[in-house]
Write an enzyme that holds these catalytic residues in place. Structure first.
Site, PDB file in Angstrom:
ATOM      1  N   HIS B 129       0.867  -1.172   0.000  1.00 21.08           N
ATOM      2  CA  HIS B 129       0.000   0.000   0.000  1.00 21.08           C
ATOM      3  C   HIS B 129       0.915   1.237   0.000  1.00 21.08           C
ATOM      4  CE1 HIS B 129      -2.856   2.943   1.711  1.00 21.08           C
ATOM      5  NE2 HIS B 129      -3.835   2.097   1.420  1.00 21.08           N
ATOM      6  N   ASP B 206       2.802  -3.794   8.511  1.00 17.90           N
ATOM      7  CA  ASP B 206       1.574  -3.047   8.241  1.00 17.90           C
ATOM      8  C   ASP B 206       0.414  -4.005   8.509  1.00 17.90           C
ATOM      9  OD1 ASP B 206      -0.692  -1.940   7.151  1.00 17.90           O
ATOM     10  OD2 ASP B 206       0.229  -1.429   5.227  1.00 17.90           O
ATOM     11  N   GLN B 209      -4.731  -4.820   7.498  1.00 14.26           N
ATOM     12  CA  GLN B 209      -5.705  -5.791   7.009  1.00 14.26           C
ATOM     13  C   GLN B 209      -5.656  -7.099   7.784  1.00 14.26           C
ATOM     14  OE1 GLN B 209      -8.065  -5.041   4.957  1.00 14.26           O
ATOM     15  NE2 GLN B 209      -7.319  -3.156   3.987  1.00 14.26           N
ATOM     16  N   LYS B 232     -10.874   0.486  10.361  1.00 18.16           N
ATOM     17  CA  LYS B 232     -11.025  -0.790   9.655  1.00 18.16           C
ATOM     18  C   LYS B 232     -11.433  -1.898  10.622  1.00 18.16           C
ATOM     19  CE  LYS B 232      -7.431   0.329   6.247  1.00 18.16           C
ATOM     20  NZ  LYS B 232      -8.040   0.633   4.950  1.00 18.16           N
ATOM     21  N   CYS B 372      -4.743   2.290  -3.682  1.00 21.56           N
ATOM     22  CA  CYS B 372      -3.496   2.831  -3.104  1.00 21.56           C
ATOM     23  C   CYS B 372      -2.333   1.873  -3.296  1.00 21.56           C
ATOM     24  CB  CYS B 372      -3.663   3.153  -1.631  1.00 21.56           C
ATOM     25  SG  CYS B 372      -4.958   4.344  -1.325  1.00 21.56           S
TER      26      CYS B 372
HETATM   27  C1  LIG Z   1      -2.570  -2.644   3.740  1.00 21.73           C
HETATM   28  C2  LIG Z   1      -2.926  -1.236   4.123  1.00 21.73           C
HETATM   29  N1  LIG Z   1      -1.969  -0.426   4.580  1.00 21.73           N
HETATM   30  C3  LIG Z   1      -2.226   0.835   4.951  1.00 21.73           C
HETATM   31  C4  LIG Z   1      -3.484   1.363   4.848  1.00 21.73           C
HETATM   32  C5  LIG Z   1      -3.711   2.762   5.274  1.00 21.73           C
HETATM   33  O1  LIG Z   1      -4.602   2.841   6.350  1.00 21.73           O
HETATM   34  P1  LIG Z   1      -5.215   4.251   6.737  1.00 21.73           P
HETATM   35  O2  LIG Z   1      -5.804   4.832   5.510  1.00 21.73           O
HETATM   36  O3  LIG Z   1      -6.235   3.956   7.768  1.00 21.73           O
HETATM   37  O4  LIG Z   1      -4.091   5.085   7.272  1.00 21.73           O
HETATM   38  C6  LIG Z   1      -4.519   0.553   4.352  1.00 21.73           C
HETATM   39  C7  LIG Z   1      -5.893   1.050   4.173  1.00 21.73           C
HETATM   40  O5  LIG Z   1      -6.180   1.945   3.420  1.00 21.73           O
HETATM   41  C8  LIG Z   1      -4.227  -0.789   3.980  1.00 21.73           C
HETATM   42  O6  LIG Z   1      -5.184  -1.571   3.514  1.00 21.73           O
END
Ligand SMILES: Cc1ncc(COP(=O)(O)O)c(C=O)c1O
Ligand SMILES: Cc1ncc(COP(=O)(O)O)c(C=O)c1O
Lengths: 144, 417, 417, 144
Positions: B129, B206, B209, B232, B372
């Protein structure tokens, strides 16, 4: 015909499948690349302006059926149009798209009137606008 | 009777009362919130709200207690000590805190052990991401370190061998997603940690998920840092968490500075509190922490094992359903292989945006686009996919609804001709 | 009938229904939230919640609309264009965004006009909140720039002449609080802006204690950047705002990177969206924005002129009340002089913590300590003061309650012997 | 006697006004500075340890009546105490302070038992603990 079918009229889907005006934008003196970062749709719009008229236009791009059909319909409408008229059409199209479908298109918009239904879907307004914004940038460059 | 995942849980979410026919398959982007979360936050704000960690009033004491109790429960939820969890704005912010803290260390502003130098390396995967990619690009640009990555194949999958090949004795950080938000691939975290240890690198996980969908024990996994987001996990927006092993978190320079995170401040310089306070500059997301605490309570009451089992089934059903539809192909792990509770797919001849629009018209919320993860999509050979992602409230009915709507997509757009 | 400040407004706040006898004089730390704010956020979460600026579903469209509409109203509230307001976690975060962005610029990561070099200068005052001090210290440490400041006198006040004396042609930034959170001094913003322009510096305004309490027109004031927090404005925690003049905001490098703020991302590098999206990495504080929007609607409906008039009266009453009590002296502007809606004071012979505890026992919530302004307290010659700060719901009854309780403090602790 | 009066007993206020054990900590081999950043209270605690006994103690500091009286009462209680006993008192005092007033102090805590009421005020626990934490750090250093 529900909203979805109104948005995806046969006219729009046909243009999306077999778009008009595609070609090599680099063959024209004014080119502009426009990207919709939220979905990755992109277009490069090339035009030639002679005596205040858009005498040539070619674009290439990839994207959803709305952005591609909008580019196609716009090409048909504005190739050969005087610059001032083209700008007026862009303005009217933008106004219609921002109105959530409230503003009725004039006859001048031709087939582009079909996007009135897209205006109800705020997240798709950018798709429909993509080619028009690119053309507007070209016109600005040509006027400078 | 405790709530069970699926239809029973669904009844806990006011969103589904407001939209009874909604097929919400966008939990990977953001989850709906149960009444328990919404009410806990509102009740706190109505009668117990006050400044936290400031002043000495009873109200402040109570609010601080509520805030810290939430931290404790969230820490427990992910197998961390409470001093190992700092609140952030979201997971992105937490990942940035790590990378920016390392940049500060590299600029000589404390935390020497985190300083990078030219020639050092940061390793990620080609499936990350943007939140777990761009902060490392910027860190590399600031320090002269190099960014390396494990490549992905045509299904968007990377391997531990590919990751190993990207590392060297100069590798200082290995940062990977626990579960890919596009392919659903589950990282072999134990192997990644072992690899990091072999080369003396820090492991950053990270967990965006994974935290909402499976039991998570960061302490046992042995990662050094991790990040996740409340929204989430059926919690509020506006809050996330940075996990760091206690001894690391106390030393990482805080990128964001201001009130509530200092010991002594003169006009010339400032000394910082230990973790977690050093990372919580300014007025904290107080009521959001209360909501976040309620969210992990909600998930814990159902049980993360039960949720993981339920969602694993839904994921396999989703995959099977999608692959049954002519002209549709899924990315990520194959049927029967382990995957996170989401499936991304490509509909031949129809742009993902149009797919999403069609499904939306049928009351099915999915996510379309690059999610993303532009580099991953470049590797998949498509600028965008459509993603169906499940949560604790997802049901087989949702899967069925998706399948039947999906069958109509290509005919509608004439892509089957 | 529109709400008026004081007792009428008080009825809008559930906190006072839960604590009918509460004398809440800690709005300078954080404000209570009216039902309108709590309900707007909860209603949004119950039925309209979805991801923002991602995907193409109707739900996303509606949620994005709500989020952007909030931005528009908040921008209008402070005299800004909507592209001039980026959401942050709090004001501290917003101030850090500026300083960290300038650090990135100085490291060659874009936004050259913001790059500082050794010999450049950053100017603040001796009265700043840590949030408007430490980020500049860190920026100076990273770039070799020098930090200078206008000194404060024994009442904690600085002057424009003192500020001028601290500047030079090498001054690149002048950062001051609009209203001091300790002394209540109101900065002569026009003069500060003029001074900045003379030396070619950027003006950064910490508007935390002005935005909630007086009409604010950042565009007309002509400052370059500003910061404020929703939670001090009867809005939620977890959200604040960065203001920047449009052309500056588009160029300032974003310190935090990730999703929703990019155009094109490869494994090697990323390009960023223009403002405000470039500063909103990751999932946005969506429901908090809705609550923030409701908060400025609430304040606007009462009218900022009416609020300012009301609070100016309360401030003078507070000052007079405090000064009537033997052995108590206020810091900041004298009676009759302009001041923000707060009064900090010292009780001879009784530590501020003990004062606060005593008042708390009488149902009066005040703030004690250094109020995140240690250097200022050092100049005042005391490590801590007691602060009574008013809000839209404050009344003369609150002032009376404070005065009579305060009269008991020194006798109780035997400090009057 | 309400909670407030219970917390601010005459005993505590007297110690706060005329504290015992103050002096120059630097005159002792082990010194530790402890700060409560949220309120600025601070103390420097110096001790001498001879034959496993705290043979000398002096502190200086500034802070609220709770932190100052706690330092004073602790000085009286633990000056001359065996190190092991001192550590046991520190542990007991901490346990009492963390219990929100639930844990009854033993006789061993002497006048320090008066802080049981302070334990109900979570934000003040740190004040009462300040001197004890500083002494604990000294004991650790002395044992090393
Ligand atoms: C794998 C992963 N990393 C990072 C993020 C970023 O999370 P957030 O937008 O809540 O900061 C997300 C979700 O958008 C994600 O699915
Ligand atoms: C003048 C001033 N600046 C900055 C801040 C920091 O605001 P926040 O804690 O909401 O980030 C505050 C409030 O604490 C303040 O009063």
């Amino acid at each position: 015909m529900n909203d979805l079918e109104a948005m995806y009229q046969e006219l729009i889907l046909d243009h999306a499948r077999t778009p008009e005006g595609t070609g090599d934008p680099a063959a024209h003196p004014f080119t502009h690349h426009e990207l919709n970062p939220s979905c990755g749709d992109e277009i490069t719009m090339g035009i030639t302006v002679d005596d205040g008229v858009i005498s040539g236009l070619a674009w290439e791009g990839q994207g959803c059926s709305i952005s591609m059909s909008s580019a196609s319909i716009m090409s048909g409408l504005l190739t050969g149009a005087p610059v001032a008229d083209a700008q007026a059409r862009i303005d009217e199209f933008r106004e219609m798209m921002r109105s959530r479908g409230a503003v009725e298109p004039s006859e001048e918009l031709g087939d582009a009137a079909a996007f009135q239904n897209t205006a109800k879907y705020v997240m798709r307004v950018k798709c429909a606008m993509l080619a028009w914004v690119a053309l507007e940038a070209d016109l600005k460059a040509a006027a400078a | 009777m405790p709530t069970t995942p699926g239809a029973v849980a669904r009844a806990d979410f006011p969103y589904f009362a407001a939209h009874p026919r909604s097929v919400y398959l966008d939990t990977g982007a953001t989850a709906q919130r149960p009444s328990a979360v919404i009410d806990a936050e509102a009740a706190f704000v109505r009668s117990d709200y006050a400044a936290v960690h400031r002043g000495s009033s009873m109200a402040t004491g109570e609010a601080t207690g509520a805030y810290e109790a939430a931290r404790e429960r969230i820490a427990g939820f992910v197998g961390a000590g409470e001093r190992e969890i700092a609140f952030s704005e979201n997971a992105t912010d937490a990942l940035n805190m790590i990378a920016l803290g390392m940049a500060d260390a590299s600029a000589g502003l404390g935390g020497e052990r985190f300083a990078l130098a030219p020639g050092d390396e940061i390793v990620v995967t080609g499936a990350e991401h943007h939140a777990n990619l761009i902060p490392w690009q910027r860190l590399a640009a600031k320090t002269g370190a190099a960014l390396r990555w494990a490549p992905v194949d045509e299904r968007g999958l990377w391997t531990i061998d590919g990751l190993r090949a990207a590392t060297s004795p100069r590798t200082r950080v290995i940062a990977v997603a626990h579960v890919s938000n596009v392919t659903g691939q589950i990282a072999p975290v134990e192997d990644v940690v072992q690899l990091s240890r072999e080369v003396g690198a820090l492991t950053v996980l990270d967990a965006c998920q994974s935290a909402p969908h499976m039991p998570l024990d960061l302490g046992t996994l042995g990662v050094d840092f991790a990040a996740f987001s409340a929204h989430k996990m059926t919690g509020p927006t506006g809050i996330g968490a940075l996990y760091g092993r206690a001894e690391l978190l106390d030393e990482l320079p805080p990128a964001r500075t201001g009130g509530s995170m200092i010991t002594v401040v003169t006009m010339e310089e400032a000394e910082f509190l230990p973790a977690p306070q050093r990372f919580e500059a300014g007025t904290q997301p107080v009521s959001q922490a209360v909501g976040f605490g309620a969210a992990v309570d909600y998930l814990s009451a159902i049980g993360m094992d039960a949720i993981a089992r339920h969602e694993a089934e839904i994921a396999q059903s989703l995959l099977a359903a999608v692959e049954r539809v002519p002209g549709v192909r899924a990315v990520g792990p194959q049927a029967g292989e382990e995957r996170g509770s989401l499936v991304s797919f490509i509909v031949d001849g129809v742009h993902a945006h149009d797919v999403g629009q069609f499904l939306d018209d049928r009351g099915i919320t999915v996510r379309t686009g690059h999610h993303c993860a532009q580099p991953l999509h470049r590797a998949l050979g498509t600028p965008s996919t459509t993603r169906a992602s499940a949560g604790v409230y997802s049901t087989e009915d949702d899967v069925d609804a998706l399948e039947s709507a999906l069958r109509e997509v290509r005919p509608f757009f004439g892509a089957d001709r």
